[in-house]
Design an enzyme around this catalytic site. Structure first.
Site, PDB file in Angstrom:
ATOM      1  CB  ALA A 258      47.237  33.809  57.884  1.00  0.00           C
TER       2      ALA A 258
ATOM      3  CE1 TYR B  37      45.903  41.149  43.214  1.00  0.00           C
ATOM      4  CE2 TYR B  37      46.645  43.272  42.362  1.00  0.00           C
ATOM      5  CZ  TYR B  37      46.625  42.320  43.373  1.00  0.00           C
ATOM      6  OH  TYR B  37      47.328  42.542  44.533  1.00  0.00           O
TER       7      TYR B  37
END
Length: 236
Positions: free
Chosen positions: A9, A145
């Protein structure tokens, strides 16, 4: 009031997601690893918000446990924590490979495993993964990734089928090129070349990702589950 846990976050997209839920009046558990300052800035900007910082290193084997010890039952789990490595596969060390898999894939699975127990008991809940278009297409120089994001996409598909009978929805958003700090490493020239390949002719904004997540977690999306929805301006 919903209890919402957002991993990662403190980053560009994650912080914007947190703001969206603050505006909705939800109780937000905002996870960060090192960037506590970003979460404290949120608390200062929204002093009346039900915002609770949660620290953990999800690249470590005990990272998910550190979160579940701090946050009890939740209604919505948003799995956003991640990082990237730009370079050919042989340039990555084994440690870097293992940390990326742990951070983005293994810890996400562990967190979902923990929190779905209460969701199943209540017969309600939502899990939303922030994936990537590279998890759908693969990308040179971002092979690991792409691999972990592809794994997350398959995780979403499988878990949605498993949890559907319990009324729990599982979806993913797959951003393309979004204006964030993670993409700030690009030179102005490289960015322009990339944007030239995007049919809509611009980078996406974190708010455009957050708005889709907010929709997927709403009653308006009550029959949407097991989906990987791209937010990429028709790029890939």
């Amino acid at each position: 009031m919903k209890d919402v846990l957002i991993t990662g976050a403190s980053g560009g997209i994650g912080k914007t997601i947190a703001v969206a839920y603050i505006h909705k009046g939800e109780r937000v558990y905002a996870h960060y690893h090192k960037n506590e300052r970003s979460i404290l800035e949120l608390k200062a900007a929204y002093p009346e918000a039900n915002l609770f910082p949660v620290q953990a290193d999800l690249a470590s084997k005990d990272g998910a446990k550190h979160i579940t010890e701090q946050v009890q039952g939740i209604d919505t789990l948003i799995l956003n924590a991640g990082n990237s490595f730009f370079g050919i596969l042989t340039d990555m060390s084994d440690t870097e490979i293992e940390a990326m898999i742990q951070l983005q894939l293994t810890s996400s699975i562990k967190l979902a495993k923990h929190y779905i127990n209460e969701m199943v008991r209540k017969k309600s809940g939502s899990i939303i993964v922030v994936s990537s278009v590279f998890g759908l297409t693969g990308a040179s120089c971002e092979v690991v990734y792409s691999s972990v994001k592809g794994g997350l996409n398959a995780f979403v598909k499988g878990l949605a089928k498993e949890l559907g009978p319990s009324g729990i929805r599982v979806n993913a958003v797959a951003p393309g090129y979004i204006t964030t700090e993670m993409n700030a490493r690009l030179t102005e020239e490289d960015e322009q070349l990339l944007v030239n390949d995007i049919p809509m002719g611009r980078a996406g904004q974190p708010e455009e990702v957050a708005s889709l997540i907010s929709f997927l977690d709403s009653g308006q999306a009550s029959y949407i589950s097991g989906q990987i929805i791209s937010v990429d301006g028709a790029w890939l």
